[in-house]
Design an enzyme around this catalytic site. Sequence first.
Site, PDB file in Angstrom:
ATOM      1  N   PRO A   2     -13.095 -25.192 -70.236  1.00 50.11           N
ATOM      2  CG  PRO A   2     -10.787 -24.918 -70.042  1.00 50.11           C
ATOM      3  CD  PRO A   2     -12.031 -24.224 -70.469  1.00 50.11           C
ATOM      4  CD  GLU A   3     -14.245 -21.713 -64.841  1.00 49.63           C
ATOM      5  OE1 GLU A   3     -14.814 -21.755 -63.736  1.00 49.63           O
ATOM      6  OE2 GLU A   3     -14.060 -20.658 -65.461  1.00 49.63           O
TER       7      GLU A   3
END
Length: 281
Positions: A2-3
């Site tokens: 998750p970025e």
Amino acid sequence: MPELPEVEVLVRHLAPLLGGKSIRTVRVMDRRSIRRSSPSEFIRTLTGARFQSLHRRGKYLVFSVRTHRRNHPLIAHLGMTGRLYVNRRSSPRPKHATIVIGMGRDTLVFEDARRFGGMTLDPAPLARLGPEPLEPGFSAARLGRALSTSRQPIKVKLLDQAVVAGIGNIYASEALFLARIDPRTASRSLNRTRLRRLRAAIRRVLSAAIRFGSTLPLDFGSTVTSNDLFYYGQSAGDEAHYRERLRVYDREGQRCRRCGTPIRKIVQAGRSTFFCPCCQT
DNA sequence: CACCATGTTCCTTG
DNA sequence: CCAAGGAACATGGT
């Protein structure tokens, strides 16, 4: 996974699968994954609604669902280990599935082993976010203003979502390497040249990752690979390929691709930072 | 067993 | 009031 880039690739993947679909059922297996509202309110609001649109803001997925002529935001954040994907209703439910939204034959599954992520109907978290780094509003001047009052190291400040939305621990190190800035530099001390370089590096690192992620074969459902860090349903080969592309992150002791000096690892604000002591000043 | 991990929020300290 | 640091959240991999 998750970025910003991983979320962006996910959003592009999910949008056409969900658009226009009606929600028939909502199952909440772990109420901790519902933030800022009760599971019953969450279920009541979404059941019968229709997916209208989906976009990304920082690391958040922002759905719009339509209920009796009213549009509601539905916000999702993946935390560290969250995954979101469309599956056949009939496929076995994964161990860490915490929310399952049924849409006829397909389901939207939210899975999160560590439960740092979640879904909410409240758009409040979005209000705290700084500019989108890939949009025109993200200028060197604006970045400079956001950094001007802080003595914190620039690496730490880049993780502040109010400064720029979407950068996480991996891309913070990567962007500073590209910009050739020492991660320990006090934020407020960056001059105009360095701010311009940093802005450009952030944009380059993030867009390159989105470009790379978009080329991946997106393989869902059936064989959920044990623990993939990046993207989803991704084969081990793709993950290796991804890591190979990183210039400094998780490369402590390995030689800098630019000058050959061993990459160093330090801890800042409790998180690992990787950098080249020779290239980054 | 110990340590580490892509993230955010809340509380405390200065 | 503000900035900064650290703990907390919870689980799994090495």
